[in-house]
Scaffold this motif. Structure first.
Motif, PDB file in Angstrom:
ATOM      1  N   GLY A  10       2.590  27.733 -20.841  1.00 44.74           N
ATOM      2  CA  GLY A  10       2.579  28.554 -22.051  1.00 44.74           C
ATOM      3  C   GLY A  10       3.073  29.981 -21.881  1.00 44.74           C
ATOM      4  O   GLY A  10       3.303  30.679 -22.858  1.00 44.74           O
ATOM      5  N   LYS A  11       3.253  30.415 -20.635  1.00 45.06           N
ATOM      6  CA  LYS A  11       3.674  31.804 -20.394  1.00 45.06           C
ATOM      7  C   LYS A  11       5.171  31.874 -20.120  1.00 45.06           C
ATOM      8  O   LYS A  11       5.683  31.085 -19.337  1.00 45.06           O
ATOM      9  CB  LYS A  11       2.970  32.356 -19.144  1.00 45.06           C
ATOM     10  CG  LYS A  11       1.600  32.874 -19.387  1.00 45.06           C
ATOM     11  CD  LYS A  11       1.284  33.996 -18.360  1.00 45.06           C
ATOM     12  CE  LYS A  11      -0.168  34.396 -18.411  1.00 45.06           C
ATOM     13  NZ  LYS A  11      -1.026  33.550 -17.548  1.00 45.06           N
ATOM     14  N   ASP A  12       5.853  32.822 -20.735  1.00 38.14           N
ATOM     15  CA  ASP A  12       7.281  32.995 -20.480  1.00 38.14           C
ATOM     16  C   ASP A  12       7.471  33.671 -19.128  1.00 38.14           C
ATOM     17  O   ASP A  12       7.217  34.859 -18.957  1.00 38.14           O
ATOM     18  CB  ASP A  12       7.928  33.829 -21.586  1.00 38.14           C
ATOM     19  CG  ASP A  12       9.440  33.914 -21.395  1.00 38.14           C
ATOM     20  OD1 ASP A  12       9.949  33.369 -20.391  1.00 38.14           O
ATOM     21  OD2 ASP A  12      10.101  34.521 -22.251  1.00 38.14           O
ATOM     22  N   MET A  13       7.936  32.866 -18.169  1.00 39.37           N
ATOM     23  CA  MET A  13       8.043  33.380 -16.807  1.00 39.37           C
ATOM     24  C   MET A  13       9.089  34.466 -16.664  1.00 39.37           C
ATOM     25  O   MET A  13       9.021  35.269 -15.746  1.00 39.37           O
ATOM     26  CB  MET A  13       8.403  32.246 -15.871  1.00 39.37           C
ATOM     27  CG  MET A  13       7.412  31.126 -15.994  1.00 39.37           C
ATOM     28  SD  MET A  13       7.313  30.193 -14.519  1.00 39.37           S
ATOM     29  CE  MET A  13       8.900  30.444 -13.842  1.00 39.37           C
ATOM     30  N   THR A  14      10.080  34.456 -17.550  1.00 34.98           N
ATOM     31  CA  THR A  14      11.138  35.456 -17.406  1.00 34.98           C
ATOM     32  C   THR A  14      10.616  36.846 -17.772  1.00 34.98           C
ATOM     33  O   THR A  14      11.295  37.836 -17.564  1.00 34.98           O
ATOM     34  CB  THR A  14      12.359  35.107 -18.278  1.00 34.98           C
ATOM     35  OG1 THR A  14      11.946  35.054 -19.648  1.00 34.98           O
ATOM     36  CG2 THR A  14      12.947  33.767 -17.895  1.00 34.98           C
ATOM     37  N   LYS A  15       9.403  36.897 -18.320  1.00 35.40           N
ATOM     38  CA  LYS A  15       8.850  38.204 -18.694  1.00 35.40           C
ATOM     39  C   LYS A  15       7.673  38.625 -17.806  1.00 35.40           C
ATOM     40  O   LYS A  15       6.965  39.576 -18.118  1.00 35.40           O
ATOM     41  CB  LYS A  15       8.405  38.176 -20.165  1.00 35.40           C
ATOM     42  CG  LYS A  15       9.561  37.917 -21.110  1.00 35.40           C
ATOM     43  CD  LYS A  15       9.209  38.244 -22.558  1.00 35.40           C
ATOM     44  CE  LYS A  15      10.428  38.174 -23.464  1.00 35.40           C
ATOM     45  NZ  LYS A  15      10.961  36.772 -23.565  1.00 35.40           N
TER      46      LYS A  15
END
Ligand code: ADP
Ligand code: MG
Length: 249
Positions: free
Chosen positions: A70-75
């Motif tokens: 669920g977490k945007d890894m690119t951020k």
């Protein structure tokens, strides 16, 4: 075939990656659910390794999103990315064991350094895993004395020592002599049977047929087709996949 629940583990949205003006990934979308085994196939140079490396941020995507749990890894921040290394294990074509450490030291390194386990706990976990891949008797040798198949099983045990939620494999058997391919694939199959979520770049079509829940065919910077193994290998739905399958079978 593995049991899956409906939890989405990895979601990739319009992922793009360029090296200079070479656009390697042109917009990849895909979902990996908990417990699924995804096999990625496709011609050499089509971006399969780059795709895997973008999943765990060994490469920085140029644009798009990679959601992990669920977490945007690119951020993520640097320290969050470091923590993520613990949640995704990766196995490479060329093992990447540390040559100056024994097998056991290779396994213990990250659990101690990243997870701050005691030496005793790290040793216990490591020996259990070596046992599981059939190599407990190799704990105290150096990687140079292992066969390729043994080295790759050690590399798998080392990745598993971090208790990852997902395992990424980049052509784990393509550097091996043919007689050693089976021992590595059978450890991977066991892992799949136990419910591990796996993304496997492979040329082993037999493995993909037997173990994959879905096969993704990558070419020209896109995933051209996602099919169940039977469809992909017996009756591919796209012309690009048909061409590729005809050439390799
Ligand atoms: P595959 O794994 O499908 O064979 P790769 O992802 O390794 O394909 O490579 C796809 C393309 O990306 C190739 O043209 C390769 O030269 C290029 N590439 C991969 N990694 C890098 C890099 N670190 N720097 C520059 N170009 C790269
Ligand atoms: Mg590759």
């Amino acid at each position: 075939m593995t049991k899956t629940d409906d939890k989405v583990m990895i979601q990739v949205k319009d992922l793009k990656k360029s090296f200079g003006d070479n656009e390697v990934l042109k917009g990849i979308d895909g979902t990996v659910k908990s417990g699924q085994v995804i096999c990625v196939i496709g011609p050499s140079g089509s971006g399969k390794s780059t795709f895997l490396r973008c999943l765990n941020l060994l490469e920085n995507p140029t644009s798009g999103e990679v959601l992990f749990d669920g977490k945007d890894m690119t951020k993520l921040t640097h320290s969050e990315i470091a923590g993520l290394g613990a949640r995704m294990g990766m196995v490479f074509q060329n093992f990447n064991l540390f040559p100056n450490m024994t097998v056991l030291e290779n396994l213990k390194l990250s659990p101690k350094k990243v997870k701050h386990l005691s030496d005793e706990d790290a040793t216990k976990i490591s020996l259990d895993l070596l046992d599981r891949v059939g190599l407990k008797n190799k704990a105290d040798v150096y990687p140079s004395s292992l066969s390729g198949g043994q080295a790759q099983r050690v590399a798998m045990a080392r990745a598993l020592a971090m208790n990852p939620e997902v395992m990424l494999f980049d052509e784990p058997t393509s550097a091996l002599d043919p007689e050693m391919v089976g021992e590595v694939l059978s450890v991977m199959q066991e892992l799949a049977n136990e419910g591990m979520t796996m993304v496997v770049v492979t040329h082993e079509m037999g493995f993909a047929k037997k173990v994959a829940d879905q096969v993704w065919f990558m070419a020209d910077g896109y995933i051209q087709e996602k099919s169940d193994p039977e469809t992909m290998f017996e009756n591919p739905q796209t012309e690009r996949a048909q061409d590729f399958i005809n050439k390799i079978i």
